[in-house]
Scaffold this motif. Structure first.
Motif, PDB file in Angstrom:
ATOM      1  N   ALA A  29       0.841  -1.202   0.000  1.00 57.40           N
ATOM      2  CA  ALA A  29       0.000   0.000   0.000  1.00 57.40           C
ATOM      3  C   ALA A  29       0.873   1.247   0.000  1.00 57.40           C
ATOM      4  O   ALA A  29       0.651   2.205  -0.746  1.00 57.40           O
ATOM      5  CB  ALA A  29      -0.914  -0.016   1.219  1.00 57.40           C
ATOM      6  N   LEU A  33       1.036   4.054  -2.878  1.00 53.45           N
ATOM      7  CA  LEU A  33       0.641   5.435  -2.597  1.00 53.45           C
ATOM      8  C   LEU A  33       1.778   6.402  -2.920  1.00 53.45           C
ATOM      9  O   LEU A  33       1.551   7.502  -3.385  1.00 53.45           O
ATOM     10  CB  LEU A  33       0.252   5.590  -1.129  1.00 53.45           C
ATOM     11  N   GLN A  34       3.024   5.970  -2.676  1.00 49.35           N
ATOM     12  CA  GLN A  34       4.202   6.793  -2.938  1.00 49.35           C
ATOM     13  C   GLN A  34       4.023   8.226  -2.426  1.00 49.35           C
ATOM     14  O   GLN A  34       3.929   9.162  -3.211  1.00 49.35           O
ATOM     15  CB  GLN A  34       4.497   6.840  -4.438  1.00 49.35           C
ATOM     16  N   PRO A  35       3.957   8.409  -1.117  1.00 46.71           N
ATOM     17  CA  PRO A  35       3.737   9.756  -0.613  1.00 46.71           C
ATOM     18  C   PRO A  35       4.866  10.727  -0.997  1.00 46.71           C
ATOM     19  O   PRO A  35       4.624  11.888  -1.249  1.00 46.71           O
ATOM     20  CB  PRO A  35       3.650   9.579   0.896  1.00 46.71           C
TER      21      PRO A  35
END
Lengths: 416, 626
Positions: A29, A33-35
């Motif tokens: 997750a 999402l790769q914040p």
């Protein structure tokens, strides 16, 4: 066995069945999402493992331009061909693939632990997997899509196969690993020796090497066949030998001085050019000199020798990322029997805590804020090297000390 | 004789007997000597650290300023700013005052400024902006004078905000500052010696306008800011001078230099300014602090030394120098630790631009546009000389007086010593928790009389770590809670957080007391040890980032975390816990301001307090409860 170690993870044991899937799902997750975009972070990927450079290489390769004619691509031709043929190459699939590598690594760690204990399933499985998946030194490079995560998975897989005594698989995986990261040469001798001996813990009862050296030549031959065929494949793929200098040569000649968490780059930025070859030789040979003594001293427990060599590699490698020391730190969880004999675990942990705070801080001061300079970041890499060194030395001590048994009142061990 | 001496020396270092035994004995002696004195040692370290902090303003610790970068050559040029330019400034001022009197809107003002810049012959433009979260909007005006001698890859900024800093941007106008910028634009256009672009910025509001302009200039994305894109751009900005001139005339130029998040500008820039001003005969002060020693008749208002002090002490020159420096250092610490900076110049620092504000201290005289213009002209000429960026070693300092500063080595150790003392306390707690004195069992077993032996006991490290991690997660949760839709309802949010903290602490202590295992170390001592070690690490790492913040942390955490301990008496425990709770959450009273700083300017003090400081103190509170 230590009471502390056995009692502490008690809460985790019951749930070890779903810890691995849950952690992998959480990781996936996060990767999807790769914040933050971490791919260009100097701590997490080096020129040899950077995702951006890999993409560059894949692009050039697809365009039929020799990727190794420039000075940017330092990934093995094997990566290039895998990513242009069987593996899909997009950000999404990369997130999946890198998570898969971490999951494989954790799974391998679990199996190594089981093989070492000689049991089918153990109560510490969940903890061992968690130690791999929750280690920030490991999951941050993985989020940054650094190929060092793939290398770590390969290291662990080859160790796993070796401890399950599956020679062909071990040698194939290891040949692949050696191809993509030349400094893994350190593991060759102990891996072969592990294949012909056994993975069980003999730290507490040292003895002479138990394996049969006669089995060694065929294994070496098999390894040579694997390695040479991979080399030929690489040469065929890239259409020449230019890849050797660009990939293997890079970790020996240090052509790229991009800052990283290791101790090489600053040393060689400061150096006069006419001393370079000599010190390159010194630094490279320095890595090799550890192999023989550690394999001889720990001849009764090759797995421990591999573990120590991983620590040395993580400290003194040419282009390290955080995942190299991270591998060593996570592997500590495989050897719970040594915990009571560690001399200064709190000091090592605090050194690592300091290093973990100072590395990004000084990097920021130097390159973002502009109030510091390269010396700042270099100082923090020294703290990091001290932390890693302290961990290795303490693990060597504990591994040797365990043979003497528990300390008694009034008796001191002067020298092991 | 000679031989004898050698033998004695050798005996001292290599005594006879088993060398291993000697080594072991020596090591034991060192360890026991150290561990016997560790309490004393950490008291000394704490004491020395705090005394050092108090001694920071002491004049002998600092040194005189000097110019490090030889290329700057401050004050070596003839200035051409003359009375004609002063006249221009006065005309601009008349226009601006008319605008003020007619209650002109931001757009009208920007329109006027834009027209004037165009009349001068500069490329000029305006930029509207709006902060969506706080209902702040306005219009900035800027003009670019392209360098006649270089391709414009580098630039310098001369700026003035519409509101002055004199009442912290609450309404006083910076009309003369804006007029100076306009007149300077007209004046500087005449000369062909600029090697860098000159960018003139008149920002709306106090801090918000410049933040919007700088974000747009550097292309950074701020989620709550809708800033119009800039029509024109210039090169990399190296230096910026911000002019603040709220009064009618001025007596001194005050230097404000602290930037956002504790970043400071290169000291060379301010030193050059100081040299130039002293050549021009304009006195410089730090902030708006006049030296009471120069104004004996205004002592009552300028001197903070209380009147009840004995006269001999109060009039002692050393004491007065200390008092003056202390005021400057205190102001610096407040500006730096809050992370807000001390004015508009602070916004530049986040983009690696060295900037400071010259604040014209309102007075009846003797200086005005003439002095200010010459000083700015000369300072611009000095920064125009730069061929490379200012050196990396001149960013860590504390100005104690306008012409004196402290080097990093003279102030950094104060906070580091306190953090070392905390580390020692933590390590002692750690080693104490790992051992227990077994009196009973040993007495049964042993036949001969001997001192009760020490045996190891396991430490519940994992549980302590879980408490720490979950308290930091609680910090994250409270931060998210307080920053999502509690606008104007801080009291409710504060109560909620207080309740959450209490529930968390009591929950943790209930769970831990229930699952306490026999033989293991008490979790309170392990938690305390880890808490102290972590806090110490945080403090020593922060020192290079923001010394004032680190020093404040050392003050607020140093002793309180070291003395946390549990007790048998329930009321005592509860009162201790409530003290820690107050210490950890007292700053919430200032939440609105901190939140403004965080949302508009990205001052990370607020998340730092929620996620690092509050949990650390809460952990000490939990130690008291356990």
């Amino acid at each position: 066995m230590s009471k502390r170690v056995v009692s502490a993870p008690h809460d985790l044991t019951t749930s070890s069945g779903f810890i691995l899937p849950a952690l992998v799902a959480a990781r996936l997750a996060l990767a999807l999402l790769q914040p933050f975009d971490l791919t260009h972070d100097h701590h997490l990927s080096s020129p040899l493992t950077s995702y951006a450079n890999l993409q560059e290489g894949i692009y050039l390769f697809k365009q039929d331009i020799d990727p190794y004619s420039g000075g940017i691509v330092r990934h093995s031709p094997l990566y290039l061909t895998l990513f242009t043929t069987i593996l899909p190459n997009s950000r999404f699939s990369a997130a999946l693939l890198w998570t898969l590598c971490d999951a494989l690594g954790a799974y391998a760690m679990m199996n190594i632990y089981r093989a070492r204990q000689g049991i089918k399933t153990s109560s510490r499985d969940g903890l061992v997997a968690a130690m791999y998946l929750l280690n920030p030194y490991l999951f941050l490079p993985s989020l940054a899509l650094s190929t060092s995560s793939i290398e770590n998975a390969l290291v662990l897989l080859s160790i796993m196969f070796a401890s399950q005594r599956k020679p062909s698989q071990t040698l194939l995986v290891y040949a692949f690993l050696l191809h993509v990261s030349l400094s893994s040469f350190l593991f060759l001798a102990p891996l072969l020796l592990l294949l012909i001996s056994e993975p069980f813990s003999h730290l507490a009862s040292p003895r002479a090497f138990s394996g049969d050296f006669k089995k060694l030549p065929p294994l070496l031959g098999e390894f040579a066949v694997c390695f040479i065929s991979l080399t030929m494949a690489s040469t065929l793929i890239s259409g020449g030998f230019s890849w050797i200098g660009q990939t293997w040569g890079a970790s020996l000649t240090l052509p790229d001085l991009t800052p990283n968490v290791g101790v090489w780059w600053y040393f060689f930025t400061e150096m006069f050019d006419h001393f370079r070859p000599f010190f390159l030789m010194v630094f490279s040979v320095h890595l090799l000199i550890y192999i023989a003594p550690i394999c001889i001293k720990f001849q009764y427990d090759m797995l421990y020798a591999i573990f120590l060599l991983a620590g040395i590699l993580g400290t003194f490698k040419a282009f390290p990322t955080l995942s190299d020391p991270g591998l060593f730190l996570s592997m500590i969880s495989l050897f719970p029997e040594t915990y009571p004999y560690l001399r200064y675990p709190i000091v090592t942990s605090l050194l690592h805590l300091h290093a973990a705070l100072l590395l990004p801080l000084f990097h920021h001061l130097w390159l973002s804020q502009g109030t510091g300079n390269a010396n700042f970041f270099y100082a923090s890499t020294l703290v990091f090297a001290c932390a890693n060194g302290a961990a290795v030395i303490d693990c060597v001590w504990a591994g040797l000390r365990i043979a003497i048994g528990e300390e008694k009142e009034g008796i001191v061990i002067a020298q092991e | 004789m000679d031989n004898n001496w050698r033998i004695r020396l050798r005996r001292r270092f290599r005594p006879e007997g088993d060398p291993n035994l000697v080594r072991v004995r020596r090591r034991k002696a060192i360890v026991s000597a150290f561990s016997r004195r560790v309490t004393f040692l950490r008291l000394i370290l704490l004491l020395v650290g705090y005394i050092w902090m108090v001694a920071l303003p002491y004049p002998q610790l600092g040194r005189g300023i000097y110019i490090d970068e030889n290329a700057l050559q401050p004050g070596q040029v003839n200035t051409y700013w003359g009375w004609g330019d002063v006249h221009n400034s006065d005309r601009y001022l008349d226009d601006l005052e008319r605008l003020r009197d007619s209650n002109a809107t931001s757009e009208q003002r920007a329109q006027y400024l834009d027209t004037e810049f165009r009349k001068i012959g500069l490329f000029s433009s305006t930029q509207t902006y709006q902060f969506t979260s706080q209902d702040i909007n306005g219009t900035n005006t800027y003009a670019i004078l392209s360098s006649p001698r270089a391709p414009g890859v580098e630039a310098m900024i001369i700026s003035a905000s519409w509101l002055s800093r004199i009442d912290d941007g609450n309404g006083a106008l910076n009309l003369r500052g804006v007029a100076t910028v306009l007149a300077l634009a007209k004046f500087l256009k005449q000369y062909s010696l600029w090697a860098k672009d000159l960018v003139f910025v008149v920002s709306d509001g106090y801090l918000d306008g410049m933040q919007a302009w700088l974000s747009a200039y550097h292309g950074t994305i701020q989620s709550n800011l809708e800033a119009e894109r800039l029509e024109m751009s210039s090169g990399v900005v190296w230096t910026a001078l911000n002019i603040d001139y709220p009064g009618h005339s001025f007596s001194h130029l005050g230097v404000f230099y602290e930037g956002l998040n504790g970043r400071l500008p290169n000291q060379d820039l301010m030193n050059s300014f100081h040299v130039i001003c002293s050549r021009m005969g304009v006195p410089v002060v730090l902030y708006d602090h006049l030296d009471p020693r120069s104004y004996p008749d205004r002592r009552k208002e300028l001197d903070w030394l209380p009147e009840w002090l004995p006269g001999a002490l109060r009039n002692d020159p050393e004491v007065r120098a200390y008092a003056y420096n202390a005021r400057n250092v205190w102001r610096h610490v407040v500006h730096q630790a809050s992370g807000r900076g001390s004015g508009v110049h602070g916004l530049f620092h986040q983009f690696r631009i060295d900037a400071f504000t010259m604040f014209a201290l309102p007075a009846t005289g003797p200086h005005g546009f003439h002095a200010l213009g010459r000083v700015v002209e000369s300072t611009l000429r000095t920064s125009n000389n730069l061929l490379e960026r200012l050196h990396a070693s001149f960013f860590f300092y504390i100005m104690t007086a306008p012409n004196r500063f402290m080097k990093i080595g003279n102030f950094l150790p104060s906070a580091v010593l306190i953090s070392v003392a905390m580390m020692f306390t933590g390590l002692k707690e750690w080693s104490d928790s790992g051992w227990t004195q077994e009196t009973l069992r040993n007495a049964e077993k042993s036949t001969e009389t001997q001192a009760p032996g020490w045996t190891r006991r396991p430490r519940p490290v994992l549980r302590a770590l879980c408490i720490m991690i979950s308290s930091h997660l609680l910090g994250v949760a409270t931060y998210l809670l307080m920053n999502s839709g509690w606008d104007g309802q801080n009291s409710i949010g504060g109560m909620l957080v207080l309740t959450m903290a209490c529930i968390f602490a009591f929950g943790v202590s209930a769970v831990c007391s229930k699952s306490d295992r026999g033989g293991a170390a008490p979790i309170a001592s392990v938690l305390k040890a880890l808490n102290l070690c972590f806090a110490s690490t945080i403090i020593s790492a922060t020192t290079v980032l923001n010394f004032s913040l680190a020093a404040s942390l050392a003050v607020f955490l140093g002793i309180p975390l070291s003395v946390s301990s549990t007790s048998k008496n329930l009321p005592l425990r509860a009162s201790k816990f409530s003290l820690y709770l107050f210490l950890s959450l007292g700053w919430v009273l200032k939440h609105e301001r901190l939140n403004w700083n965080w949302e508009i300017m990205g001052v990370w003090l607020l998340p730092f307090l929620w996620i690092v400081y509050f949990p650390l103190v809460l952990q000490a509170g939990i130690v008291c409860l356990l």
